[in-house]
Design a protein around this motif. Structure first.
Motif, PDB file in Angstrom:
ATOM      1  N   GLU A  48       0.825  -1.200   0.000  1.00 44.59           N
ATOM      2  CA  GLU A  48       0.000   0.000   0.000  1.00 44.59           C
ATOM      3  C   GLU A  48       0.867   1.261   0.000  1.00 44.59           C
ATOM      4  O   GLU A  48       0.572   2.236  -0.707  1.00 44.59           O
ATOM      5  N   TRP A  49       1.916   1.238   0.782  1.00 43.92           N
ATOM      6  CA  TRP A  49       2.816   2.392   0.871  1.00 43.92           C
ATOM      7  C   TRP A  49       3.404   2.744  -0.491  1.00 43.92           C
ATOM      8  O   TRP A  49       3.380   3.902  -0.919  1.00 43.92           O
ATOM      9  N   ALA A  50       3.919   1.738  -1.195  1.00 43.55           N
ATOM     10  CA  ALA A  50       4.605   1.976  -2.459  1.00 43.55           C
ATOM     11  C   ALA A  50       3.671   2.387  -3.586  1.00 43.55           C
ATOM     12  O   ALA A  50       4.128   2.884  -4.622  1.00 43.55           O
ATOM     13  N   SER A  51       2.382   2.215  -3.387  1.00 42.86           N
ATOM     14  CA  SER A  51       1.429   2.512  -4.464  1.00 42.86           C
ATOM     15  C   SER A  51       0.514   3.661  -4.063  1.00 42.86           C
ATOM     16  O   SER A  51       0.869   4.837  -4.216  1.00 42.86           O
ATOM     17  N   SER A  52      -0.643   3.355  -3.514  1.00 40.40           N
ATOM     18  CA  SER A  52      -1.653   4.394  -3.314  1.00 40.40           C
ATOM     19  C   SER A  52      -1.247   5.447  -2.289  1.00 40.40           C
ATOM     20  O   SER A  52      -1.559   6.635  -2.454  1.00 40.40           O
ATOM     21  N   THR A  53      -0.540   5.057  -1.240  1.00 43.50           N
ATOM     22  CA  THR A  53      -0.175   6.049  -0.226  1.00 43.50           C
ATOM     23  C   THR A  53       0.793   7.079  -0.800  1.00 43.50           C
ATOM     24  O   THR A  53       0.586   8.295  -0.655  1.00 43.50           O
ATOM     25  N   LEU A  54       1.845   6.635  -1.466  1.00 38.47           N
ATOM     26  CA  LEU A  54       2.780   7.593  -2.061  1.00 38.47           C
ATOM     27  C   LEU A  54       2.143   8.355  -3.219  1.00 38.47           C
ATOM     28  O   LEU A  54       2.486   9.525  -3.454  1.00 38.47           O
ATOM     29  N   ASP A  55       1.213   7.727  -3.924  1.00 36.84           N
ATOM     30  CA  ASP A  55       0.484   8.466  -4.972  1.00 36.84           C
ATOM     31  C   ASP A  55      -0.249   9.665  -4.360  1.00 36.84           C
ATOM     32  O   ASP A  55      -0.258  10.767  -4.938  1.00 36.84           O
ATOM     33  N   LYS A  56      -0.866   9.458  -3.208  1.00 35.21           N
ATOM     34  CA  LYS A  56      -1.592  10.551  -2.545  1.00 35.21           C
ATOM     35  C   LYS A  56      -0.637  11.615  -2.026  1.00 35.21           C
ATOM     36  O   LYS A  56      -0.938  12.817  -2.091  1.00 35.21           O
ATOM     37  N   VAL A  57       0.501  11.197  -1.508  1.00 32.83           N
ATOM     38  CA  VAL A  57       1.506  12.173  -1.082  1.00 32.83           C
ATOM     39  C   VAL A  57       1.929  13.036  -2.270  1.00 32.83           C
ATOM     40  O   VAL A  57       1.980  14.270  -2.182  1.00 32.83           O
ATOM     41  N   LYS A  58       2.198  12.392  -3.376  1.00 31.51           N
ATOM     42  CA  LYS A  58       2.666  13.118  -4.560  1.00 31.51           C
ATOM     43  C   LYS A  58       1.605  14.054  -5.109  1.00 31.51           C
ATOM     44  O   LYS A  58       1.911  15.159  -5.595  1.00 31.51           O
ATOM     45  N   SER A  59       0.343  13.657  -5.024  1.00 35.36           N
ATOM     46  CA  SER A  59      -0.744  14.458  -5.593  1.00 35.36           C
ATOM     47  C   SER A  59      -0.928  15.789  -4.877  1.00 35.36           C
ATOM     48  O   SER A  59      -1.559  16.701  -5.426  1.00 35.36           O
ATOM     49  N   LEU A  60      -0.376  15.946  -3.691  1.00 32.11           N
ATOM     50  CA  LEU A  60      -0.495  17.215  -2.981  1.00 32.11           C
ATOM     51  C   LEU A  60       0.243  18.338  -3.703  1.00 32.11           C
ATOM     52  O   LEU A  60      -0.110  19.510  -3.583  1.00 32.11           O
ATOM     53  N   GLY A  61       1.287  17.993  -4.445  1.00 26.60           N
ATOM     54  CA  GLY A  61       2.019  19.009  -5.196  1.00 26.60           C
ATOM     55  C   GLY A  61       2.902  19.885  -4.324  1.00 26.60           C
ATOM     56  O   GLY A  61       3.058  21.090  -4.580  1.00 26.60           O
ATOM     57  N   ALA A  62       3.523  19.298  -3.318  1.00 27.51           N
ATOM     58  CA  ALA A  62       4.390  20.067  -2.420  1.00 27.51           C
ATOM     59  C   ALA A  62       5.583  20.637  -3.163  1.00 27.51           C
ATOM     60  O   ALA A  62       6.121  20.025  -4.088  1.00 27.51           O
ATOM     61  N   GLU A  63       6.006  21.817  -2.726  1.00 24.44           N
ATOM     62  CA  GLU A  63       7.205  22.457  -3.258  1.00 24.44           C
ATOM     63  C   GLU A  63       8.330  22.521  -2.233  1.00 24.44           C
ATOM     64  O   GLU A  63       9.462  22.859  -2.572  1.00 24.44           O
ATOM     65  N   VAL A  64       8.011  22.204  -0.981  1.00 23.63           N
ATOM     66  CA  VAL A  64       9.011  22.021   0.070  1.00 23.63           C
ATOM     67  C   VAL A  64       8.599  20.783   0.849  1.00 23.63           C
ATOM     68  O   VAL A  64       7.432  20.630   1.212  1.00 23.63           O
ATOM     69  N   LEU A  65       9.563  19.899   1.099  1.00 21.70           N
ATOM     70  CA  LEU A  65       9.261  18.662   1.809  1.00 21.70           C
ATOM     71  C   LEU A  65      10.239  18.462   2.950  1.00 21.70           C
ATOM     72  O   LEU A  65      11.452  18.530   2.761  1.00 21.70           O
ATOM     73  N   VAL A  66       9.677  18.220   4.139  1.00 20.46           N
ATOM     74  CA  VAL A  66      10.461  17.791   5.286  1.00 20.46           C
ATOM     75  C   VAL A  66      10.136  16.322   5.497  1.00 20.46           C
ATOM     76  O   VAL A  66       9.033  15.975   5.934  1.00 20.46           O
ATOM     77  N   GLY A  67      11.058  15.461   5.121  1.00 20.72           N
ATOM     78  CA  GLY A  67      10.855  14.036   5.330  1.00 20.72           C
ATOM     79  C   GLY A  67      11.181  13.642   6.752  1.00 20.72           C
ATOM     80  O   GLY A  67      11.538  14.476   7.589  1.00 20.72           O
ATOM     81  N   GLY A  68      11.074  12.370   7.029  1.00 23.13           N
ATOM     82  CA  GLY A  68      11.369  11.907   8.375  1.00 23.13           C
ATOM     83  C   GLY A  68      12.823  12.013   8.738  1.00 23.13           C
ATOM     84  O   GLY A  68      13.187  12.255   9.889  1.00 23.13           O
ATOM     85  N   ARG A  69      13.689  11.822   7.759  1.00 22.57           N
ATOM     86  CA  ARG A  69      15.132  11.962   7.907  1.00 22.57           C
ATOM     87  C   ARG A  69      15.673  12.627   6.658  1.00 22.57           C
ATOM     88  O   ARG A  69      15.026  12.647   5.621  1.00 22.57           O
ATOM     89  N   GLY A  70      16.884  13.124   6.747  1.00 20.45           N
ATOM     90  CA  GLY A  70      17.531  13.738   5.591  1.00 20.45           C
ATOM     91  C   GLY A  70      17.268  15.227   5.500  1.00 20.45           C
ATOM     92  O   GLY A  70      16.567  15.814   6.330  1.00 20.45           O
ATOM     93  N   LYS A  71      17.827  15.840   4.475  1.00 21.65           N
ATOM     94  CA  LYS A  71      17.723  17.283   4.296  1.00 21.65           C
ATOM     95  C   LYS A  71      16.309  17.714   3.920  1.00 21.65           C
ATOM     96  O   LYS A  71      15.536  16.944   3.354  1.00 21.65           O
ATOM     97  N   VAL A  72      15.992  18.968   4.231  1.00 21.94           N
ATOM     98  CA  VAL A  72      14.775  19.580   3.707  1.00 21.94           C
ATOM     99  C   VAL A  72      14.947  19.743   2.204  1.00 21.94           C
ATOM    100  O   VAL A  72      16.011  20.152   1.720  1.00 21.94           O
ATOM    101  N   VAL A  73      13.905  19.412   1.446  1.00 21.31           N
ATOM    102  CA  VAL A  73      13.969  19.396  -0.022  1.00 21.31           C
ATOM    103  C   VAL A  73      13.150  20.554  -0.575  1.00 21.31           C
ATOM    104  O   VAL A  73      11.992  20.742  -0.187  1.00 21.31           O
TER     105      VAL A  73
END
Length: 320
Positions: A202-227
């Motif tokens: 579910e994560w690799a398909s519909s969940t990430l599809d919904k994350v992507k559909s938001l159209g973010a221009e700045v992303l703070v992930g759980g780890r790593g640099k701000v994008v």
């Protein structure tokens, strides 16, 4: 026994923390692959996102945040339940601790076991563990969507459950006006994914599809640099999806060939390492990731509780 140090038990070097103002009144702190934290200013109060592993560990973040604002903290939002994300909650003095209803269920089911497990895996993150007063429980939960009015002309933030992923209770924090997304561990920006409590398909398909559909221009992930930038955000999402799909495909091939869990680990490691071996916590995560996806593809719908004993058993079985 394993020749490799167990999980992150020997990762004892302090990480450099980077504080960023990513939009007016929107803050984040990253730390070279350690768990990220954030905050959003409302007109009269603050919303903090994630709590770190202990109250003492949370203090460097809170001290830096207080250089920007002295507003009281009304909400502490927990994107999901893992001990390193939540056990520092008492340092915030928040009026409400907000999480998904499934996160509350996970705390009730496996809260102490996860605490013990993560302390064994990542001792450096647990600064002064005696400062933890006990398990963190949310005071406010929701199922699909929750909105918080920031007051005045500051707009509204959206807390959303987009499907099962890193756990069954992950939520994202979305600022539509600023197009800023706090994605929790659903997306990592050049840091390896931990999937030991995941729902990979579910994560690799519909969940990430919904994350992507938001159209973010700045992303703070759980780890790593701000994008920053829509293209870079999409790249981070697709890197996370590729990591998951590699776990799934290599493990599925092993199961089809009637291979063992160790066979699956060897195949996954070989496939992931060329791209991801230099990313933070890669060596730590892969044994636990493979154990979970192997179970999931063999019909075990919900993750088995990780205990200190099970951690060591899996590690020594796969890393020898």
């Amino acid at each position: 026994m394993s020749e490799k140090p167990f999980a992150s038990s020997e990762d004892l070097a302090e990480k450099v923390e980077t504080f960023e103002v990513i939009a007016p009144g929107v803050y984040a702190m990253s730390a070279e692959g350690d768990p990220n934290v954030g905050a959003i200013e409302a007109r009269d109060y603050l919303i903090c996102i994630e709590a770190r592993a202990t109250p003492v560990a949370a203090q460097s973040w809170l001290r830096r945040l207080r250089e920007e604002t002295d507003k009281p903290i009304r909400y502490l939002v927990l994107s999901h339940y893992h001990a390193v994300r939540v056990l520092g909650a008492s340092a915030f003095g928040a009026e409400e601790i907000v999480a998904h209803t499934n996160t509350r269920d996970l705390i009730l089911e496996r809260g102490k076991e996860d605490w013990d497990s993560e302390f064994q895996r990542m001792p450096r993150l647990f600064k002064e563990p005696e400062s933890i007063p006990g398990l963190t429980y949310p005071t406010m939960v929701f199922r699909d969507h929750m909105e918080i009015d920031l007051g005045g002309d500051r707009g509204t933030i959206h807390l959303s459950w987009l499907g099962k992923g890193h756990t069954k209770g992950d939520i994202v924090v979305w600022l539509p006006r600023e197009k800023v997304l706090f994605a929790g561990d659903l997306v990592e920006a050049e840091a390896a994914l931990y999937t030991g409590d995941a729902y990979h398909l579910e994560w690799a398909s519909s969940t990430l599809d919904k994350v992507k559909s938001l159209g973010a221009e700045v992303l703070v992930g759980g780890r790593g640099k701000v994008v920053y930038g829509e293209k870079a955000v999409d790249n981070a999402i697709e890197q996370s999806r590729d990591f998951l799909n590699t776990l799934i495909s290599e493990t599925a091939k092993t199961i089809e060939a009637k291979g063992t869990l160790k066979d699956a680990f060897d195949a996954v490691y070989k496939a992931l390492a060329p791209k991801y071996a230099t990313w933070p916590i890669f060596e730590h995560t892969v044994p636990f990731d493979v154990a979970r996806v192997f179970d999931e593809l063999n019909g075990i719908a919900d993750p088995i509780v990780w205990t200190k004993e099970r951690d060591l058993e899996i590690w020594n079985q796969l890393q020898r």
